[in-house]
Motif scaffolding. Structure first.
Motif, PDB file in Angstrom:
ATOM      1  N   PRO A   1      -2.727  -6.818   9.405  1.00 43.79           N
ATOM      2  CA  PRO A   1      -2.335  -8.109   9.985  1.00 43.79           C
ATOM      3  C   PRO A   1      -2.087  -9.209   8.954  1.00 43.79           C
ATOM      4  O   PRO A   1      -1.273 -10.098   9.189  1.00 43.79           O
ATOM      5  CB  PRO A   1      -3.522  -8.481  10.874  1.00 43.79           C
ATOM      6  CG  PRO A   1      -4.226  -7.211  11.150  1.00 43.79           C
ATOM      7  CD  PRO A   1      -3.975  -6.325   9.964  1.00 43.79           C
ATOM      8  N   PHE A   2      -2.746  -9.147   7.806  1.00 43.57           N
ATOM      9  CA  PHE A   2      -2.624 -10.209   6.806  1.00 43.57           C
ATOM     10  C   PHE A   2      -1.753  -9.809   5.626  1.00 43.57           C
ATOM     11  O   PHE A   2      -1.596 -10.570   4.690  1.00 43.57           O
ATOM     12  CB  PHE A   2      -4.013 -10.627   6.319  1.00 43.57           C
ATOM     13  CG  PHE A   2      -4.980  -9.479   6.225  1.00 43.57           C
ATOM     14  CD1 PHE A   2      -4.977  -8.635   5.139  1.00 43.57           C
ATOM     15  CD2 PHE A   2      -5.851  -9.224   7.264  1.00 43.57           C
ATOM     16  CE1 PHE A   2      -5.843  -7.567   5.062  1.00 43.57           C
ATOM     17  CE2 PHE A   2      -6.731  -8.162   7.200  1.00 43.57           C
ATOM     18  CZ  PHE A   2      -6.731  -7.325   6.098  1.00 43.57           C
ATOM     19  N   GLY A   3      -1.194  -8.595   5.657  1.00 44.86           N
ATOM     20  CA  GLY A   3      -0.297  -8.153   4.599  1.00 44.86           C
ATOM     21  C   GLY A   3      -0.377  -6.649   4.403  1.00 44.86           C
ATOM     22  O   GLY A   3      -1.322  -5.999   4.849  1.00 44.86           O
ATOM     23  N   PRO A   4       0.618  -6.074   3.742  1.00 45.93           N
ATOM     24  CA  PRO A   4       0.693  -4.620   3.606  1.00 45.93           C
ATOM     25  C   PRO A   4      -0.123  -4.057   2.442  1.00 45.93           C
ATOM     26  O   PRO A   4      -0.397  -4.740   1.459  1.00 45.93           O
ATOM     27  CB  PRO A   4       2.177  -4.379   3.361  1.00 45.93           C
ATOM     28  CG  PRO A   4       2.620  -5.604   2.634  1.00 45.93           C
ATOM     29  CD  PRO A   4       1.821  -6.737   3.239  1.00 45.93           C
ATOM     30  N   VAL A   5      -0.469  -2.795   2.602  1.00 46.91           N
ATOM     31  CA  VAL A   5      -1.007  -1.978   1.512  1.00 46.91           C
ATOM     32  C   VAL A   5       0.058  -0.928   1.234  1.00 46.91           C
ATOM     33  O   VAL A   5       0.460  -0.191   2.137  1.00 46.91           O
ATOM     34  CB  VAL A   5      -2.325  -1.288   1.910  1.00 46.91           C
ATOM     35  CG1 VAL A   5      -2.800  -0.363   0.795  1.00 46.91           C
ATOM     36  CG2 VAL A   5      -3.389  -2.307   2.264  1.00 46.91           C
ATOM     37  N   ASP A   6       0.544  -0.880   0.006  1.00 45.85           N
ATOM     38  CA  ASP A   6       1.542   0.105  -0.398  1.00 45.85           C
ATOM     39  C   ASP A   6       0.880   1.113  -1.324  1.00 45.85           C
ATOM     40  O   ASP A   6       0.100   0.747  -2.208  1.00 45.85           O
ATOM     41  CB  ASP A   6       2.713  -0.572  -1.105  1.00 45.85           C
ATOM     42  CG  ASP A   6       3.523  -1.421  -0.146  1.00 45.85           C
ATOM     43  OD1 ASP A   6       4.115  -0.855   0.788  1.00 45.85           O
ATOM     44  OD2 ASP A   6       3.551  -2.660  -0.325  1.00 45.85           O
ATOM     45  N   LEU A   7       1.207   2.392  -1.111  1.00 45.87           N
ATOM     46  CA  LEU A   7       0.592   3.483  -1.856  1.00 45.87           C
ATOM     47  C   LEU A   7       1.664   4.387  -2.435  1.00 45.87           C
ATOM     48  O   LEU A   7       2.656   4.677  -1.759  1.00 45.87           O
ATOM     49  CB  LEU A   7      -0.314   4.292  -0.925  1.00 45.87           C
ATOM     50  CG  LEU A   7      -1.351   3.480  -0.164  1.00 45.87           C
ATOM     51  CD1 LEU A   7      -1.528   4.017   1.234  1.00 45.87           C
ATOM     52  CD2 LEU A   7      -2.657   3.502  -0.902  1.00 45.87           C
ATOM     53  N   LYS A   8       1.450   4.835  -3.674  1.00 49.36           N
ATOM     54  CA  LYS A   8       2.341   5.801  -4.309  1.00 49.36           C
ATOM     55  C   LYS A   8       1.469   6.844  -4.992  1.00 49.36           C
ATOM     56  O   LYS A   8       0.521   6.502  -5.698  1.00 49.36           O
ATOM     57  CB  LYS A   8       3.249   5.139  -5.343  1.00 49.36           C
ATOM     58  CG  LYS A   8       4.252   4.177  -4.750  1.00 49.36           C
ATOM     59  CD  LYS A   8       5.113   3.569  -5.822  1.00 49.36           C
ATOM     60  CE  LYS A   8       6.017   2.508  -5.218  1.00 49.36           C
ATOM     61  NZ  LYS A   8       6.741   1.758  -6.249  1.00 49.36           N
ATOM     62  N   ALA A   9       1.803   8.113  -4.787  1.00 47.81           N
ATOM     63  CA  ALA A   9       1.016   9.196  -5.352  1.00 47.81           C
ATOM     64  C   ALA A   9       1.849  10.026  -6.321  1.00 47.81           C
ATOM     65  O   ALA A   9       3.032  10.270  -6.079  1.00 47.81           O
ATOM     66  CB  ALA A   9       0.498  10.096  -4.231  1.00 47.81           C
ATOM     67  N   ASP A  10       1.213  10.433  -7.410  1.00 47.34           N
ATOM     68  CA  ASP A  10       1.795  11.444  -8.280  1.00 47.34           C
ATOM     69  C   ASP A  10       0.687  12.429  -8.634  1.00 47.34           C
ATOM     70  O   ASP A  10      -0.403  12.382  -8.056  1.00 47.34           O
ATOM     71  CB  ASP A  10       2.481  10.826  -9.507  1.00 47.34           C
ATOM     72  CG  ASP A  10       1.545  10.077 -10.441  1.00 47.34           C
ATOM     73  OD1 ASP A  10       0.347  10.428 -10.518  1.00 47.34           O
ATOM     74  OD2 ASP A  10       2.010   9.144 -11.119  1.00 47.34           O
ATOM     75  N   ASP A  11       0.934  13.320  -9.574  1.00 48.21           N
ATOM     76  CA  ASP A  11      -0.039  14.367  -9.894  1.00 48.21           C
ATOM     77  C   ASP A  11      -1.306  13.848 -10.554  1.00 48.21           C
ATOM     78  O   ASP A  11      -2.330  14.533 -10.546  1.00 48.21           O
ATOM     79  CB  ASP A  11       0.600  15.418 -10.804  1.00 48.21           C
ATOM     80  CG  ASP A  11       1.692  16.201 -10.089  1.00 48.21           C
ATOM     81  OD1 ASP A  11       1.689  16.234  -8.845  1.00 48.21           O
ATOM     82  OD2 ASP A  11       2.542  16.781 -10.785  1.00 48.21           O
ATOM     83  N   ALA A  12      -1.256  12.642 -11.132  1.00 43.02           N
ATOM     84  CA  ALA A  12      -2.387  12.151 -11.913  1.00 43.02           C
ATOM     85  C   ALA A  12      -3.061  10.909 -11.354  1.00 43.02           C
ATOM     86  O   ALA A  12      -4.167  10.572 -11.768  1.00 43.02           O
ATOM     87  CB  ALA A  12      -1.935  11.862 -13.343  1.00 43.02           C
TER      88      ALA A  12
END
Length: 96
Positions: free
Chosen positions: A42-53
């Motif tokens: 509600p107060f803003g996004p959480v962005d996630l990015k995954a790689d092997d490490a």
């Protein structure tokens, strides 16, 4: 608007990304695949990015909100998922 980012070393980044998105998908709008995700809090996004490490986590407050609290909530949830691995390291840095 204020944002912070942490690069969290883990070989299980994709798994934790998907677990967090599925967990919060019951309450919030989420979109994700094995490499990237977004949770619309509600107060803003959480962005996630995954790689092997590592898992890259970006928290953004839009308008009123407590960025430090948001960071803590995200870190607490991810650490619950990572209990077998041990506590994850979050070195939050401001995003310009």
């Amino acid at each position: 608007m204020s944002s912070s980012r942490a690069i969290v070393p883990t070989a299980n980044a994709s798994r934790y990304l998907q677990q967090l998105c599925k967990h919060w998908g019951h309450k919030f709008e989420v979109s994700f695949d094995p490499q990237a995700g977004r949770v619309a809090l509600p107060f803003g996004p959480v962005d996630l990015k995954a790689d092997d490490a590592a898992l890259e986590v970006t928290c953004t407050i839009e308008g009123e909100g407590d960025l430090a609290r948001m960071q803590q909530v995200v870190a607490d949830h991810l650490n619950r998922f990572a209990h077998k691995e041990g506590e994850l390291v979050f070195d939050w840095q401001p995003v310009a």
